[in-house]
Design a protein around this motif. Structure first.
Motif, mmCIF file in Angstrom:
data_model
loop_
_atom_site.group_PDB
_atom_site.id
_atom_site.type_symbol
_atom_site.label_atom_id
_atom_site.label_comp_id
_atom_site.label_asym_id
_atom_site.label_seq_id
_atom_site.Cartn_x
_atom_site.Cartn_y
_atom_site.Cartn_z
ATOM 1 N N ARG A 95 0.805 -1.217 0.000
ATOM 2 C CA ARG A 95 0.000 0.000 0.000
ATOM 3 C C ARG A 95 0.840 1.270 0.000
ATOM 4 N N PHE A 96 1.886 1.319 0.840
ATOM 5 C CA PHE A 96 2.648 2.543 1.009
ATOM 6 C C PHE A 96 4.012 2.524 0.309
ATOM 7 N N PHE A 97 4.547 1.354 0.005
ATOM 8 C CA PHE A 97 5.864 1.257 -0.627
ATOM 9 C C PHE A 97 5.820 0.120 -1.647
ATOM 10 N N PRO A 98 5.101 0.301 -2.764
ATOM 11 C CA PRO A 98 4.838 -0.822 -3.680
ATOM 12 C C PRO A 98 6.083 -1.433 -4.304
ATOM 13 N N VAL A 99 7.177 -0.654 -4.457
ATOM 14 C CA VAL A 99 8.358 -1.220 -5.120
ATOM 15 C C VAL A 99 8.996 -2.332 -4.297
ATOM 16 N N LEU A 100 8.708 -2.375 -3.005
ATOM 17 C CA LEU A 100 9.195 -3.470 -2.161
ATOM 18 C C LEU A 100 8.100 -4.476 -1.846
ATOM 19 N N GLY A 101 6.940 -4.364 -2.485
ATOM 20 C CA GLY A 101 5.827 -5.271 -2.238
ATOM 21 C C GLY A 101 5.861 -6.493 -3.123
ATOM 22 N N THR A 102 4.727 -7.169 -3.192
ATOM 23 C CA THR A 102 4.633 -8.431 -3.930
ATOM 24 C C THR A 102 4.517 -8.240 -5.432
ATOM 25 N N LYS A 103 4.133 -7.037 -5.890
ATOM 26 C CA LYS A 103 3.934 -6.821 -7.315
ATOM 27 C C LYS A 103 5.206 -6.414 -8.040
ATOM 28 N N PHE A 104 6.306 -6.273 -7.327
ATOM 29 C CA PHE A 104 7.586 -5.933 -7.934
ATOM 30 C C PHE A 104 8.590 -7.043 -7.619
ATOM 31 N N GLY A 105 9.610 -7.118 -8.443
ATOM 32 C CA GLY A 105 10.623 -8.146 -8.263
ATOM 33 C C GLY A 105 11.737 -7.717 -7.327
ATOM 34 N N LEU A 106 12.913 -8.303 -7.544
ATOM 35 C CA LEU A 106 14.068 -8.042 -6.693
ATOM 36 C C LEU A 106 14.941 -6.910 -7.203
ATOM 37 N N GLY A 107 14.605 -6.308 -8.346
ATOM 38 C CA GLY A 107 15.403 -5.221 -8.891
ATOM 39 C C GLY A 107 15.450 -3.988 -8.005
ATOM 40 N N PRO A 108 14.288 -3.460 -7.539
ATOM 41 C CA PRO A 108 14.348 -2.304 -6.631
ATOM 42 C C PRO A 108 15.103 -2.576 -5.340
ATOM 43 N N LEU A 109 14.978 -3.773 -4.805
ATOM 44 C CA LEU A 109 15.718 -4.129 -3.597
ATOM 45 C C LEU A 109 17.222 -4.070 -3.833
ATOM 46 N N GLY A 110 17.678 -4.604 -4.974
ATOM 47 C CA GLY A 110 19.099 -4.549 -5.292
ATOM 48 C C GLY A 110 19.605 -3.131 -5.507
ATOM 49 N N ILE A 111 18.754 -2.282 -6.084
ATOM 50 C CA ILE A 111 19.162 -0.877 -6.279
ATOM 51 C C ILE A 111 19.360 -0.187 -4.935
ATOM 52 N N PHE A 112 18.436 -0.397 -4.003
ATOM 53 C CA PHE A 112 18.572 0.218 -2.682
ATOM 54 C C PHE A 112 19.806 -0.297 -1.943
ATOM 55 N N GLN A 113 20.096 -1.572 -2.076
ATOM 56 C CA GLN A 113 21.277 -2.128 -1.420
ATOM 57 C C GLN A 113 22.565 -1.544 -1.998
ATOM 58 N N CYS A 141 23.947 -6.308 -6.436
ATOM 59 C CA CYS A 141 24.122 -6.627 -7.860
ATOM 60 C C CYS A 141 23.452 -7.948 -8.221
ATOM 61 N N LEU A 142 23.567 -8.940 -7.326
ATOM 62 C CA LEU A 142 22.932 -10.232 -7.590
ATOM 63 C C LEU A 142 21.414 -10.112 -7.598
ATOM 64 N N ASN A 143 20.854 -9.312 -6.695
ATOM 65 C CA ASN A 143 19.400 -9.126 -6.682
ATOM 66 C C ASN A 143 18.915 -8.398 -7.928
ATOM 67 N N MET A 144 19.686 -7.461 -8.406
ATOM 68 C CA MET A 144 19.291 -6.795 -9.653
ATOM 69 C C MET A 144 19.316 -7.767 -10.828
ATOM 70 N N LEU A 145 20.305 -8.670 -10.856
ATOM 71 C CA LEU A 145 20.350 -9.674 -11.924
ATOM 72 C C LEU A 145 19.167 -10.627 -11.839
ATOM 73 N N LEU A 146 18.830 -11.069 -10.627
ATOM 74 C CA LEU A 146 17.668 -11.945 -10.458
ATOM 75 C C LEU A 146 16.370 -11.226 -10.780
ATOM 76 N N GLY A 147 16.329 -9.923 -10.505
ATOM 77 C CA GLY A 147 15.143 -9.161 -10.867
ATOM 78 C C GLY A 147 14.942 -9.071 -12.370
ATOM 79 N N LEU A 148 16.031 -8.985 -13.116
ATOM 80 C CA LEU A 148 15.924 -8.973 -14.573
ATOM 81 C C LEU A 148 15.518 -10.334 -15.122
ATOM 82 N N ILE A 149 15.895 -11.395 -14.438
ATOM 83 C CA ILE A 149 15.583 -12.743 -14.925
ATOM 84 C C ILE A 149 14.150 -13.138 -14.591
ATOM 85 N N PHE A 150 13.780 -13.041 -13.310
ATOM 86 C CA PHE A 150 12.466 -13.515 -12.857
ATOM 87 C C PHE A 150 11.412 -12.414 -12.840
ATOM 88 N N ARG A 151 11.826 -11.169 -12.784
ATOM 89 C CA ARG A 151 10.923 -10.018 -12.732
ATOM 90 C C ARG A 151 9.959 -10.123 -11.549
#
Length: 303
Positions: A95-113, A141-151
């Motif tokens: 609701r308040f932070f969708p990029v870290l929710g279930t509708k987004f992958g691991l790419g935003p998490l890797g960017i923040f890290q 970097c690994l989370n961003m790669l996994l985000g590109l693969i699995f989305r």
């Protein structure tokens, strides 16, 4: 299992960065206190330096304040990312932070890290903080790669709660979003096959008709007879609702009652029946008199 292993490593790196940031903040405060204590002395070299010795605090107005704020923001971000990796509370993130929710992958998490780790590595820090920041940058970097693969399917695939829900569920989780048309291929095959294992042969004309109905020239038939024929050739039938009366419909009115009059014998003394025979004629029999007598019919107004 591989995604969950990466998640465990990501949690460990966040814990290390959280603890190292607290250590850096304590070191900076001690260095600032020592600097303020030696300010009035004869040592002017420490006063003219760009950074306070032994810390990441810049020697400028409000430098201590911004250094402490930067450390507090890093701590706050690591807590948010840690909760996101733990998938709790996921409704808050959706609701308040969708990029870290279930509708987004691991790419935003890797960017923040990567942003947090580069912020730490851009200063001169001790060995423990340096190793923790390098570890977090590698996981980012690994989370961003996994985000590109699995989305967006990465988090549902690694979710343990979804596995348990699918194991306990009796009915399938997918829902049929098709319209009222249903596949009629099994029905057609069962009707036209008389023996088990008999194949149903479709003529070339039927296939040609089915392809002809797919053309744009006959796309305007809608739900008419031609449309039903085209749907039948494709293996679909239209479900018709059962005929029924609505609940608020009143019952049919009863039939009008008919008024019947029981047959009665004609009295010879009635004013409607007068014996105008001459006296010489014989009196007829009672049955003949009843047959010849006129029938009495009451008018509708009398009823």
């Amino acid at each position: 299992m591989g995604l969950n292993a990466v998640r465990v490593l990501s949690l460990i790196s966040l814990i290390l960065v959280f603890s190292s940031t607290i250590l850096v903040m304590v070191t900076n405060i001690k260095a600032v206190n020592s600097f303020e204590a030696n300010r009035g002395g004869d040592n002017t070299t420490m006063v003219d330096c760009d950074y306070i010795a032994g810390s990441t605090v810049p020697n400028q107005p409000a430098g201590v304040f911004w250094a402490v704020v930067a450390s507090l923001l890093i701590i706050f971000q690591t807590i948010i990312l840690f909760l996101s990796e733990c998938s709790w509370p996921m409704t808050f993130f959706d609701r308040f932070f969708p990029v870290l929710g279930t509708k987004f992958g691991l790419g935003p998490l890797g960017i923040f890290q990567c942003l947090i780790s580069t912020q730490i590595l851009s200063h001169h820090v001790d060995d423990f903080t340096l190793v923790s920041a390098f570890f977090l940058f590698a996981l980012g970097c690994l989370n961003m790669l996994l985000g590109l693969i699995f989305r967006e399917s990465a988090k549902p695939k690694r979710s343990i709660t979804s596995w348990r829900a699918e194991a306990k569920g009796i009915l399938p989780t997918t829902s049929d979003q098709r319209p009222v048309f249903v596949n009629a291929t099994p029905i057609v095959s069962s009707v036209f096959s008389q023996e088990k294992g008999q194949q149903v042969h479709v003529s070339h004309e039927t296939v040609t008709d089915a392809h002809s109905f797919r053309s744009t020239e006959k796309a305007g038939y809608g739900f008419g007879r031609q449309g039903e024929k085209a749907a039948g050739l494709r293996g679909f039938i239209l479900q018709k609702p059962e005929e029924s009366l609505p609940r608020y419909a009143s019952p049919p009115p009863p039939r009008a009652a008919t008024v019947s009059r029981s047959p009665s014998s004609v009295s010879s003394s009635s004013s409607f029946y007068a014996d105008e025979r001459p006296p010489s004629m014989p009196v007829p029999h009672a049955a003949e008199t009843h047959a010849a007598a006129p029938a009495f019919r009451s008018s509708p107004t009398s009823i």
